[in-house]
Write an enzyme that holds these catalytic residues in place. Sequence first.
Site, PDB file in Angstrom:
ATOM      1  CG  ASP A  48      34.394  12.040  29.485  1.00 40.93           C
ATOM      2  OD1 ASP A  48      34.046  13.064  28.960  1.00 40.93           O
ATOM      3  OD2 ASP A  48      34.346  11.357  30.677  1.00 40.93           O
ATOM      4  CG  HIS A  61      25.899  13.022  30.788  1.00 38.65           C
ATOM      5  ND1 HIS A  61      25.985  13.262  31.968  1.00 38.65           N
ATOM      6  CD2 HIS A  61      27.020  13.486  30.150  1.00 38.65           C
ATOM      7  CE1 HIS A  61      26.761  13.896  32.418  1.00 38.65           C
ATOM      8  NE2 HIS A  61      27.912  14.226  31.530  1.00 38.65           N
TER       9      HIS A  61
HETATM   10  C1  LIG Z   1      28.544  19.352  35.788  1.00 36.29           C
HETATM   11  C2  LIG Z   1      29.228  19.089  34.821  1.00 36.29           C
HETATM   12  C3  LIG Z   1      29.439  17.684  34.306  1.00 36.29           C
HETATM   13  C4  LIG Z   1      29.840  16.400  35.018  1.00 36.29           C
HETATM   14  C5  LIG Z   1      29.803  16.500  36.607  1.00 36.29           C
HETATM   15  C6  LIG Z   1      29.942  15.295  34.225  1.00 36.29           C
HETATM   16  C7  LIG Z   1      30.213  14.175  34.855  1.00 36.29           C
HETATM   17  C8  LIG Z   1      30.672  13.093  33.688  1.00 36.29           C
HETATM   18  N1  LIG Z   1      30.525  12.916  32.367  1.00 36.29           N
HETATM   19  C9  LIG Z   1      31.047  11.859  32.068  1.00 36.29           C
HETATM   20  C10 LIG Z   1      30.795  11.241  30.614  1.00 36.29           C
HETATM   21  C11 LIG Z   1      30.472  12.213  29.567  1.00 36.29           C
HETATM   22  N2  LIG Z   1      30.295  13.410  29.582  1.00 36.29           N
HETATM   23  C12 LIG Z   1      30.106  13.985  28.202  1.00 36.29           C
HETATM   24  C13 LIG Z   1      29.599  15.221  27.968  1.00 36.29           C
HETATM   25  C14 LIG Z   1      29.567  16.366  28.734  1.00 36.29           C
HETATM   26  N3  LIG Z   1      29.463  16.262  30.173  1.00 36.29           N
HETATM   27  C15 LIG Z   1      29.376  17.750  30.638  1.00 36.29           C
HETATM   28  C16 LIG Z   1      29.449  18.275  31.961  1.00 36.29           C
HETATM   29  C17 LIG Z   1      29.431  17.061  32.842  1.00 36.29           C
HETATM   30  N4  LIG Z   1      29.792  15.694  33.217  1.00 36.29           N
HETATM   31  C18 LIG Z   1      29.212  18.563  29.353  1.00 36.29           C
HETATM   32  C19 LIG Z   1      28.957  19.762  29.537  1.00 36.29           C
HETATM   33  C20 LIG Z   1      29.287  17.426  28.286  1.00 36.29           C
HETATM   34  C21 LIG Z   1      29.081  18.153  26.868  1.00 36.29           C
HETATM   35  C22 LIG Z   1      27.673  18.040  26.403  1.00 36.29           C
HETATM   36  C23 LIG Z   1      27.501  18.584  25.032  1.00 36.29           C
HETATM   37  O1  LIG Z   1      27.637  19.850  24.826  1.00 36.29           O
HETATM   38  O2  LIG Z   1      27.287  17.724  24.099  1.00 36.29           O
HETATM   39  C24 LIG Z   1      30.191  12.653  27.350  1.00 36.29           C
HETATM   40  C25 LIG Z   1      29.975  12.621  25.897  1.00 36.29           C
HETATM   41  C26 LIG Z   1      31.322  13.188  25.074  1.00 36.29           C
HETATM   42  C27 LIG Z   1      31.828  14.659  25.368  1.00 36.29           C
HETATM   43  O3  LIG Z   1      31.301  15.537  24.518  1.00 36.29           O
HETATM   44  O4  LIG Z   1      32.630  14.746  26.159  1.00 36.29           O
HETATM   45  C28 LIG Z   1      30.514  11.677  28.055  1.00 36.29           C
HETATM   46  C29 LIG Z   1      30.891  10.373  27.674  1.00 36.29           C
HETATM   47  C30 LIG Z   1      31.050  11.069  33.092  1.00 36.29           C
HETATM   48  C31 LIG Z   1      31.376   9.547  33.052  1.00 36.29           C
HETATM   49  C32 LIG Z   1      30.961  11.620  34.107  1.00 36.29           C
HETATM   50  C33 LIG Z   1      31.244  11.489  35.585  1.00 36.29           C
HETATM   51  C34 LIG Z   1      31.958  10.689  36.185  1.00 36.29           C
HETATM   52 FE   LIG Z   2      29.793  14.434  31.181  1.00 31.29          FE
END
Ligand SMILES: C=CC1=C(C)c2cc3[nH]c(cc4nc(cc5[nH]c(cc1n2)c(C)c5CCC(=O)O)C(CCC(=O)O)=C4C)c(C)c3C=C
Ligand SMILES: [Fe+2]
Length: 438
Positions: free
Chosen positions: A249, A346
Amino acid sequence: MPKKAQPSVPSGPASAPAPATSTAPALSRRRLLGAASAAGATGLALGGTTGALAHAATSDAPPTALSSVGTGRVAFRGTHQCGITTPLQAHGRLVAFDLAPTAGRAEAAALLRRWSDAAERLMDAVGTDSPADGPASGIALDAGPCSLTVTFGFGRSLFARTGLTDRMPDALRPLPRFTADALDPDRSDGDLWVQIGADDPLVTLHALRVLRAEAGEAARPRWEMAGFNRTPGATARPMTPRNLMGQVDGTNNPRPADDDFADRIFVPRGGEPDWMAGGSYAVVRRIRMLLDDWDGTPLQEQEQVIGRRKSDGAPLSGGPDASEDTAVDLEARDSSGRPAIAADAHVRVAAPETNGGAAMLRRPFSYHDGLREDGAPDAGLLFVAWQADPLTGFVPVQRKLDSGDALSRFLRHEASGLFAVPGGPATGEYVGQRLLEG
Ligand SMILES: C=CC1=C(C)c2cc3[nH]c(cc4nc(cc5[nH]c(cc1n2)c(C)c5CCC(=O)O)C(CCC(=O)O)=C4C)c(C)c3C=C
Ligand SMILES: [Fe+2]
């Protein structure tokens, strides 16, 4: 049956040579285990030898100091506050305070001056912070700064409390309500917000106790949350951390080397309001994960939910040879012609490309606060997102996630806060001085 001693220190290799200056008593493993269980059985205090025993419990060899972890030191002063682009530390404490009913602008200014002085002193030399120096607990006396950072933010409610509503940033307008929100007001918002991070839990706790003592009668804690990340140095191949769902993440976070990084994350010089130059806005969400449901979901489905492989974080659009660094291709199709990254995955729903360029820097801590009454783990993510303006960062992305994210059925948003985090203090300044004395 005597309890087996647990290895407590994953120190260096068992064959590491003894440091020349080591004064640790040479105890054999057998003698050590005997001493430890005897102490446990009789309740005897082990006194000054406890540390040596705990170390020696892992092997006959004296411990190897992970000195680079303890000596990590972060600057308190600068264009931006620390704790935003600082590499994630292993331990975090997020705390909100409310000003006392009788406190106003003068008391808030005096408090931020005391807090800034304390934070700078602790970040420089937490391990030498003596109980004789003031409101110190002594619990971190033998610890280095461990990359301690202390970051201060202002909630919307602070501005009315201090008679400064005319200087409140537009960006601090309340976040919209999202359909999946089940927010607990007692664990949300607050006049003042403090983020403490360090690579040692005693260091973060010590910093918190000092800051609480410095608050005196001026402010009282409203809520407090503790979180963690991977231990630095625990692997020879450091990589992006995993969250409690086991996913890598943070991969597609904006990077400081990106051309548009500063524009996306920080308020520019000459931006509005002027006292926020160099500052950023922190969205804080306590997001509980339904871990029992998640753990019962087949791996392939888990990967479809995110759009990345669980083992190494590679995008599902990249084929078997892809790695975490392979660019996500939202157009790619699998062998049966279906989108390789599902419509509700996601990473697709959250990506800047599908949100008019909206981006934020995610800098979260995991939390695990035991079990709930229903027996499920009370665990998840203390999600902290940094951006120059929540309206072009968190808000549009969360709106999209709220309605179409496959991950959302495994999540519960339980607490929320939005804080204006002013720029870093110049020499002689305290954090927020440009607002409170401007
Ligand atoms: C409003 C914004 C976001 C929330 C709330 C959110 C919660 C959340 N996310 C994960 C796990 C992952 N998120 C990943 C990517 C990712 N997440 C957000 C935004 C929020 N996440 C963005 C902008 C992105 C990047 C998207 C991209 O440009 O590709 C990922 C994938 C790996 C990474 O890029 O970080 C994971 C895994 C959880 C578990 C969670 C709430 C508990
Ligand atoms: Fe996320």
